[in-house]
Design a protein around this motif. Structure first.
Motif, short mmCIF file in Angstrom:
data_model
loop_
_atom_site.label_atom_id
_atom_site.label_comp_id
_atom_site.label_asym_id
_atom_site.label_seq_id
_atom_site.Cartn_x
_atom_site.Cartn_y
_atom_site.Cartn_z
N ILE A 38 0.85 -1.20 0.00
CA ILE A 38 0.00 0.00 0.00
C ILE A 38 0.88 1.25 0.00
O ILE A 38 0.61 2.22 -0.71
CB ILE A 38 -0.95 -0.02 1.22
CG1 ILE A 38 -1.92 -1.20 1.08
CG2 ILE A 38 -1.72 1.29 1.35
CD1 ILE A 38 -2.70 -1.51 2.34
N ARG A 41 2.07 1.83 -3.46
CA ARG A 41 0.96 2.37 -4.27
C ARG A 41 0.72 3.85 -3.94
O ARG A 41 0.57 4.69 -4.83
CB ARG A 41 -0.30 1.55 -3.97
CG ARG A 41 -1.42 1.75 -4.96
CD ARG A 41 -2.74 1.23 -4.42
NE ARG A 41 -2.75 -0.21 -4.17
CZ ARG A 41 -3.76 -0.83 -3.54
NH1 ARG A 41 -4.81 -0.15 -3.11
NH2 ARG A 41 -3.73 -2.12 -3.34
N GLU A 44 3.24 6.27 -5.38
CA GLU A 44 3.01 6.55 -6.82
C GLU A 44 1.88 7.54 -7.02
O GLU A 44 2.00 8.47 -7.80
CB GLU A 44 2.56 5.26 -7.53
CG GLU A 44 3.61 4.22 -7.72
CD GLU A 44 4.14 4.26 -9.13
OE1 GLU A 44 3.33 3.99 -10.04
OE2 GLU A 44 5.34 4.57 -9.30
N THR A 45 0.76 7.31 -6.30
CA THR A 45 -0.47 8.02 -6.65
C THR A 45 -0.77 9.20 -5.73
O THR A 45 -1.63 10.02 -6.05
CB THR A 45 -1.67 7.05 -6.64
OG1 THR A 45 -1.72 6.42 -5.35
CG2 THR A 45 -1.52 5.97 -7.71
#
Ligand code: ADE
Length: 426
Positions: A38, A41, A44-45
């Motif tokens: 997580i 992730r 990145e976002t």
């Protein structure tokens, strides 16, 4: 000359402990693969960009890894303790020094400082609250109402907090939606059961170093935490006795192989007592009156109310600390009762809390629920929500994947069968 009073940017025991804390954080991270995914992730976002989170959690290596994940998502996090005795001072220091997180937590802080720390994290004007036991949300709703308009939602980690929140919502006092992380199956079936089971025994052993084999080990309550404690105590050779008020749970305890009886009977024969009920004065004066000399009392419930320590102190002619985390109460007839960890949750007071591998799932829920609140808070009501099922299932699937365990999938025929009603007895 006037002096400007600058807001405290952190309050911890010793910044010099930071490098040790960082090493231990990294050790814990090795057992937290779901949270790591997580975090990657989030990095990145950046879904949490600009979000201010005020967290009252046990300040442990696992919590530090959660904070790191939230930071990776772009959040600003301020952290205080959710219990005066659960802080790992080296971890608090590591977060301050290596991650610039304002941490307000000192192991052994008194109640006044504990609440000053809650106010300090609230001073950051959070959008999201992250609570473990609901002291943060209670303080916000009672003493810091001016901040409520900023808050879009919150998460709650523990059974006790969820019970308090539901009581608050029932009285229409809750002013924002809260997701009950505790209710996720990937939380309570693992953290509460296997985490509390192992870490509570760990805490009792670190505080006392007694042999469990052959002892009468009384577990008060038979919820998920107590089940874990009973299971692990039995696994070490103790004779487990369960006390309950709920007939269904009592029946389960009986059929799981334990003796079940009222506390006043168990009190006469127990060598070690451990409460995890979430309720007050479960071990009380009438029980102290009949306990054997040398009985050990511990609590693994969230608050230090389960053992009536005021009554015990009143009854005692002498109280003395005999080891770290162990106090001896001598009664007028000469019997000595031993209270571990000041009656606070023994797994965090005398040990290190739940192992990282279970906190991995609990804190994956926390991280994903913060993201869920960011996306959906505007459409939610001011009540307590369960963790959405897809989040729970995703975490279970990721954990299995990290453990390199494959499972079956339904065939199309099996899938269809499960949606079929006309096919019965052949
Ligand atoms: N609650 C129980 N164990 C914990 C841990 N290791 N970290 C944070 N919260 C906890």
């Amino acid at each position: 000359m006037s002096t400007t009073v600058r807001p405290l940017s952190y309050d911890i025991a010793d910044i010099g402990l930071a490098d040790k804390g960082l090493d231990r954080m990294e050790w814990a991270a090795r057992e937290m693969p779901v949270l790591a995914l997580i975090e990657a992730r989030f990095r990145e976002t950046r879904p949490l960009e600009g979000l201010r989170i005020a967290a009252a959690l046990h300040v442990t290596t696992e919590t530090a890894n959660l904070v790191k994940t939230l930071l990776a998502g772009g959040a600003q996090v301020a952290l205080c303790a959710s219990n005066p005795l659960s802080t790992q001072d080296d971890v608090a220091a590591a977060l301050v020094k290596h991650y610039n997180v304002p941490v307000y937590a000192v192991k052994g802080e008194d109640t006044e400082r504990y609440y000053a720390h809650i106010h300090a994290v609230l001073d950051t004007r959070p959008h999201i609250t992250m609570d473990d036991g609901m002291d943060l949300v209670a303080t916000l709703h009672t003493q810091r109402q001016e901040l409520l308009d900023h808050v879009i939602g919150g998460t709650e980690e523990t059974t006790t907090g969820v019970i308090r929140l539901k009581a608050m919502a029932a009285q229409a006092k809750l002013r924002f939606p809260v997701v009950a992380v505790n209710d996720a199956r990937t939380k309570h079936l693992f953290d509460n059961r296997y985490g509390t089971g192992q870490s509570t025994i760990d805490g009792i052993l670190r505080a006392t170093n007694v042999l469990l084999a052959g002892k009468n080990f009384v577990v008060a309550g038979y919820g998920w935490c107590s089940r874990g404690i009973a299971m692990r105590a039995a696994g070490m050779g103790a004779h487990v006795i369960v006390t309950e008020v709920d007939p269904l749970r009592a029946l389960e305890a009986v059929m799981d192989g334990y003796r079940v009886m009222p506390m006043v009977e168990a009190a006469r024969i127990g060598h070690i007592f451990c409460s995890a009920t979430g309720d007050i004065h479960v071990v009380d004066r009438p029980h102290f009156q009949v306990m054997r000399d040398g009985a050990i009392l511990a609590n693994s419930g969230h608050f230090d109310v389960e053992i009536n320590l005021e009554a015990l102190a009143e009854m005692a002619v002498e109280v003395k600390r005999v080891r770290d985390y162990l106090d001896e109460y001598t009664l007028p007839d000469g019997r000595r009762l031993y209270v571990a960890g000041e009656g606070r949750l023994i797994n965090l007071a005398a040990a290190e809390g739940h192992p990282s591998a279970v906190m991995d799932m609990s804190f994956a829920n926390q991280a994903l629920c913060v993201d869920y609140l960011r996306q959906h808070a505007a459409t939610l009501e001011n009540r307590v929500y369960s963790v959405p099922e897809p989040i729970d299932r995703e975490i279970a699937a990721l954990k299995l994947q990290a453990m390199e365990i494959q499972i079956d999938t339904l065939t199309p025929e099996q899938e269809a069968y499960l949606h079929e009603w006309s096919m019965g007895t052949h």
